[in-house]
Write a protein that holds these residues in place. Structure first.
Motif, mmCIF file in Angstrom:
data_model
loop_
_atom_site.group_PDB
_atom_site.id
_atom_site.type_symbol
_atom_site.label_atom_id
_atom_site.label_comp_id
_atom_site.label_asym_id
_atom_site.label_seq_id
_atom_site.Cartn_x
_atom_site.Cartn_y
_atom_site.Cartn_z
ATOM 1 N N SER A 31 -42.364 45.834 34.895
ATOM 2 C CA SER A 31 -41.840 45.425 33.588
ATOM 3 C C SER A 31 -40.879 46.488 33.075
ATOM 4 O O SER A 31 -41.079 47.671 33.323
ATOM 5 C CB SER A 31 -42.972 45.249 32.580
ATOM 6 O OG SER A 31 -43.860 44.228 32.980
ATOM 7 N N GLY A 98 -42.990 43.545 29.154
ATOM 8 C CA GLY A 98 -41.680 42.921 29.216
ATOM 9 C C GLY A 98 -41.411 42.348 30.592
ATOM 10 O O GLY A 98 -42.204 42.500 31.518
ATOM 11 N N GLY A 109 -38.654 42.974 22.262
ATOM 12 C CA GLY A 109 -38.865 42.460 23.614
ATOM 13 C C GLY A 109 -37.580 42.027 24.267
ATOM 14 O O GLY A 109 -36.559 42.702 24.138
ATOM 15 N N TYR A 111 -41.087 40.094 25.386
ATOM 16 C CA TYR A 111 -42.348 40.350 26.048
ATOM 17 C C TYR A 111 -42.875 39.032 26.609
ATOM 18 O O TYR A 111 -43.126 38.101 25.864
ATOM 19 C CB TYR A 111 -43.358 40.953 25.073
ATOM 20 C CG TYR A 111 -43.034 42.372 24.678
ATOM 21 C CD1 TYR A 111 -42.398 42.655 23.475
ATOM 22 C CD2 TYR A 111 -43.360 43.429 25.517
ATOM 23 C CE1 TYR A 111 -42.104 43.970 23.120
ATOM 24 C CE2 TYR A 111 -43.068 44.737 25.170
ATOM 25 C CZ TYR A 111 -42.435 44.999 23.972
ATOM 26 O OH TYR A 111 -42.137 46.306 23.634
#
Length: 124
Positions: A31, A98, A109, A111
């Motif tokens: 992420s 994310g 984000g 997210y």
């Protein structure tokens, strides 16, 4: 698909400390950023802290100097150390991850993955 599991919440007195953990099912480096958010009863969810893949961290003004975000890559875990807790810190705390690439804002984000949340209650 990334699964996130928070732990470490509980009941603590004013001025106490807690450390929240967010264990990811895969590498946290998959992420572009990891974040912590919280939501108190009757209030909107708010940003608490985030850490970029690069390691740069961000903390909201409301918890600055009291909360610290960190990570342990070997354990695929992100932490939120919370010190000098106040009654207004009472909330459900959520961990979020994310997406792999693309635009990323620590506060906004995007997210893509969220944990189930862990309750933090600060009693006076």
């Amino acid at each position: 698909q990334v699964q996130l599991v928070e732990s470490g919440g509980g009941l603590v007195q004013v001025g106490g400390s807690l450390r929240l953990s967010c264990a990811a099912s895969g590498s946290i480096f998959s992420s572009n950023g990891m974040g912590w958010f919280r939501q108190a009863p009757g209030k909107e969810r708010e940003f608490v802290a985030a850490i970029r893949r690069s390691g740069v961290t961000y903390t909201s003004d409301s918890v600055k100097d009291r909360f610290t975000i960190s990570r342990d890559a070997a354990k695929n875990t992100v932490y939120l150390q919370m010190d000098s807790l106040k009654p207004e810190d009472t909330a459900v705390y959520y961990c979020a991850a994310g997406r792999g690439e693309g635009y990323y804002s620590p506060r906004y984000g995007p997210y893509d993955y969220w944990g189930q949340g862990t309750q933090v209650t600060v009693s006076s």
